[in-house]
Each structure stands twice: as C-alpha cells, then as structure tokens.
Design an enzyme around this catalytic site. Structure first.
Site, PDB file in Angstrom:
ATOM      1  N   HIS A  44      58.979  40.524  61.972  1.00 45.25           N
ATOM      2  CA  HIS A  44      58.634  40.395  63.391  1.00 45.25           C
ATOM      3  C   HIS A  44      57.462  39.441  63.556  1.00 45.25           C
ATOM      4  O   HIS A  44      56.707  39.192  62.607  1.00 45.25           O
ATOM      5  CB  HIS A  44      58.264  41.774  63.941  1.00 45.25           C
TER       6      HIS A  44
ATOM      7  N   ASN B 147      52.769  42.279  72.190  1.00 43.04           N
ATOM      8  CA  ASN B 147      54.145  42.297  71.700  1.00 43.04           C
ATOM      9  C   ASN B 147      55.059  41.653  72.739  1.00 43.04           C
ATOM     10  O   ASN B 147      54.606  41.287  73.836  1.00 43.04           O
ATOM     11  CB  ASN B 147      54.573  43.744  71.405  1.00 43.04           C
TER      12      ASN B 147
ATOM     13  N   CYS C 225      61.560  36.984  68.639  1.00 45.71           N
ATOM     14  CA  CYS C 225      60.118  37.266  68.682  1.00 45.71           C
ATOM     15  C   CYS C 225      59.284  36.050  68.306  1.00 45.71           C
ATOM     16  O   CYS C 225      58.227  35.792  68.879  1.00 45.71           O
ATOM     17  CB  CYS C 225      59.793  38.438  67.759  1.00 45.71           C
TER      18      CYS C 225
END
Length: 436
Positions: A360, A381, A69
């Site tokens: 994250h 995202n 991520c």
C-alpha cells in the site's frame, strides 16, 4: 516422527491441548468473535491524534475498490501543493484521467516484455511474472511520476470517476485475458521472425477502445474554473493538461527520489536497486531505490514535513492495523500469547519469506516529536472519510520501523554522498523480489 500424521500423534496433540487451563475459554472466544478480537491489545488500540507537527491537507480522497493507492498518494501531494498556493482546500485532481493512460501504457509495456522474453520457455519464471502481472492497477511512485510527466493533470471535474475506475476487478479480468491471449500470439510471431509492429499497434487500438468504454475518453483541452476559499474565481480557457501542470504547480517530480529500507542480506545499504520488468511507460524511467536504514528514512521525511510538504510512503498496511479506527500499532495483536506459539520474525525474515511486502501507499502529513525523536505519525489514507479520523490514521513509531519500506523525498535533503549513491548504476533485482 515420520512425515505422516497418525492416530498416535493426534491423541498426543489432544492430550496436550487439554493440559492448557484456558484452552476451553479461548476456544469459545476465538470461535465466537474471531482471532483478531481476542488477540487485540486494548491499550494499543487507541492512539491520540494530536501531533507537534501537523500539516493541513484537507479532505481525504477515496480509491474505493481499486488498487490505485500509489497514484492517489502522488496526486495528494500535488493537490496539497496547489491548495496551499491558491488557497483552495476543496480541490482534487482526476485520478481517472491518469488511470486511463496507466492501463494503456502498461499494455504497451507488457507487449515489450513479451517480445524481450519470447525466446524463453513459457514456464520460465520471468515469463510467468510478465503474464501474471499484465496490466493491473497496482504500481509504485515512479509509475505516477511517469504518467504526470507525460500526460499532465486535470481537475477531477474534467474526468470524474466511473464505475470501472472505482471498481477495477471486472475491467482487469477482461483486459488481462485479452493481453495474455495476444501475448501468446506475439511470442509466436517473434519465434517465426515476423514483424510485430502492426500486430502490437492493432492490439493497443483494442485496448484504447476498452479503456474509453470503461473510464471515458481523456480530454486534450479543458477550461479551468475553480473558486478559492474566499470565493475568488480561478479561471483559464483552453488549457492542455500539461499546461495546467506546468503553470499551476510548483512541484517538479524530477526532483524526487525513492529511498527504501530493506535489511535483507541480499540488499546492501547505500546501494541503488531497481526491479526487472517493473515499469509502466516505455521511454520513462523505471523506479530505482536507494537502500538506507529506516532511521534515515524517518530523518528525511521529517525534514520535508518541517518545510511544509507531505511525504509519499510505501508500507504493509494490512499488518497490525485497525481499518475502522485508523490505528497502525506494531503491538496491536498478540497472536503468540493467544495461541502459545512463537511466530516472531524480524523485518528481513518477513521480506525473505514474503510475510512482509509493499502492499500500500499513503501520505505522511504530520509527526509528533519529543526531544527531537518521533513517537507517532499522522497518515493520510485514500480510503475515504468513513475510516479513521475522517480518513486520517495514526501510526506509532515502532510500526514505522517494522512495516514502512519506502519514502519519497526531494533530493535536496540528501547529502552529496547520498546523491552520488543514488546516481550509481542500479543493481537489478528479479521481478519476483519482495520489494516489487
């Protein structure tokens, strides 16, 4: 009451349970549909996705079954810059290209740390963290900046995803088993005062081969061929990844700094910190964080977005969130009311107990302002278009307060005093710190 449970305790617990009028209904509900469904606050489960400031960033990417991520979010910022400059929405950079070098560089970084701690016992906490981490696919913003700076970037068609880049667990297991074995041998060489250079080089040769088999072999030159949204061809022959970065991207990652917000008692505001043994590229900077109140992180993020630029941020996405619906709401699940308990902790206590963590990274692409104050945020995202609103999430402002820990902003938005604070000597935090 002593430490051992006995029949008297159990009988009392059972009797107390039966005094709760709704216990039978709740027992059946939780057993049938699960804790989250029963504890979910319906009113906070649907957040409006209209924002007063909404940056157009195009199609979201998908990290799939990987922990990249941090890298996806950085490349999202870069490709958004490229898309705006060249009018190309359908464009993505190769995450796999930099993933290859990340795993190789982390292996080299692992060997360095093993050598540096070889005099410590194998069960020392520092040694344990080094061997546990190995060369995984997690990281921080600075990791991606180091890779981009050293290796440049390429479009995704130059080095597309493979099974292993999108599903990293198999490769990580094999690679880290190898590294730990060689790490033990390397510790013995150091203890015997023997040279380690040839040994490490031979190990890295093995790792390079493993990475090629898993991810493909990185290119040294490529031909750029992209059509913009008006079908105009953007083309150039025989570019290196570094030339592509320097010629086609305006963002200079050296201009960016990381601000964290940790209210823990061992971390003062206005001080700069770094985490021991947290890095990926030898010769490149380890990440440093300037600790500031969360309100300041919001102010700086808004300023950067008002100038048309997205914002990388680190957070704890698994808490108070709905993945499918794309909702991040601080009061989404009321577990305490369901179980008639008190489990509430403030942000500092959650970090101290590891209930809170930086798990994250995502990208801020919009915010709703009312009287100059944020009420909700738009989040890009990297979980594909099947979740949220085509991959975009909505985050309420209280969730930002509680579960956002880092933002990356251009240093031009900092005051002179903040720049001075960022440039001060960093306080070193242990490798097991909650902000790692």
């Amino acid at each position: 009451m002593d430490n051992e449970l006995n029949r008297q305790n159990l009988s009392k617990f059972k009797e107390n349970l039966h005094q709760v009028a709704k216990s039978e209904v709740l027992k059946n509900a939780v057993a049938n549909v699960g804790i989250n469904k029963v504890a979910q606050n319906f009113a906070n489960s649907h957040l409006d996705d209209t924002f007063s400031l909404d940056l157009d960033t195009g199609k979201v990417s998908n990290q799939k079954r990987s922990g990249r991520c941090w890298l996806f979010s950085t490349l999202t910022n870069l490709r958004t810059d490229f898309a705006k400059k060249y009018n190309v929405k359908d464009f993505e950079l190769s995450q796999n290209y930099l993933s290859f070098y990340d795993r190789l560089e982390k292996a080299n970084y692992f060997f360095k740390n093993v050598i540096d701690t070889a005099s410590l016992p194998i069960d020392d906490r520092k040694v344990a963290v080094i061997f546990q981490t190995g060369s995984d696919d997690g990281g921080q913003w600075q990791f991606s900046a180091n890779l981009v700076r050293k290796y440049g970037v390429v479009p995704d068609y130059v080095m597309p995803e493979t099974y292993n880049s999108s599903n990293t667990s198999e490769f990580s297991e094999v690679l880290n088993s190898y590294l730990r074995k060689k790490g033990l041998e390397l510790r013995n060489l150091v203890k015997e005062n023997k040279s380690t250079d040839e040994f490490v080089e031979a190990c890295l040769n093995d790792v390079y081969r493993m990475c090629v088999y898993a991810f493909g072999e990185p290119v040294e030159n490529f031909d750029l061929m992209i059509r913009d949204d008006k079908k105009k061809l953007i083309a150039e022959k025989n570019l290196t990844p570094q030339e592509f970065l320097n010629k086609y991207f305006e963002i200079d990652l050296d201009d960016y700094v990381v601000l964290m917000s940790s209210p823990q008692s061992d971390k003062e505001y206005d001080k700069t910190y770094r985490i021991e043994y947290q890095g990926n590229v030898i010769g490149q900077p380890d990440e440093k964080f300037l600790n500031k109140p969360i309100a300041r992180l919001k102010e700086l993020a808004i300023k950067q977005m008002q100038d048309g630029e997205t914002v990388w941020f680190g957070n704890d996405v698994s808490i108070q969130s709905l993945r499918k619906e794309g909702v991040l709401s601080a009061e989404l699940f009321d577990y305490d009311n369901l179980f008639e308990i008190n489990s509430m902790m403030n942000k500092a206590d959650r970090l101290d107990t590891r209930q809170g963590q930086v798990s994250h990274a995502m990208v801020l692409t919009g915010v709703n302002l009312e009287d100059g104050k944020p009420t909700k945020w738009k989040v890009e995202n990297s979980w594909g278009e099947e979740v949220g609103s085509k991959g975009y999430f909505v985050m309420d402002d209280k969730w930002f307060d509680e579960y956002v820990y880092e933002v990356v902003v251009n240093k031009k938005y900092l005051t002179a005093q903040e720049l001075e604070q960022f440039n001060q000597e960093s306080i070193v935090l242990p490798a097991w710190d909650a902000m790692a």
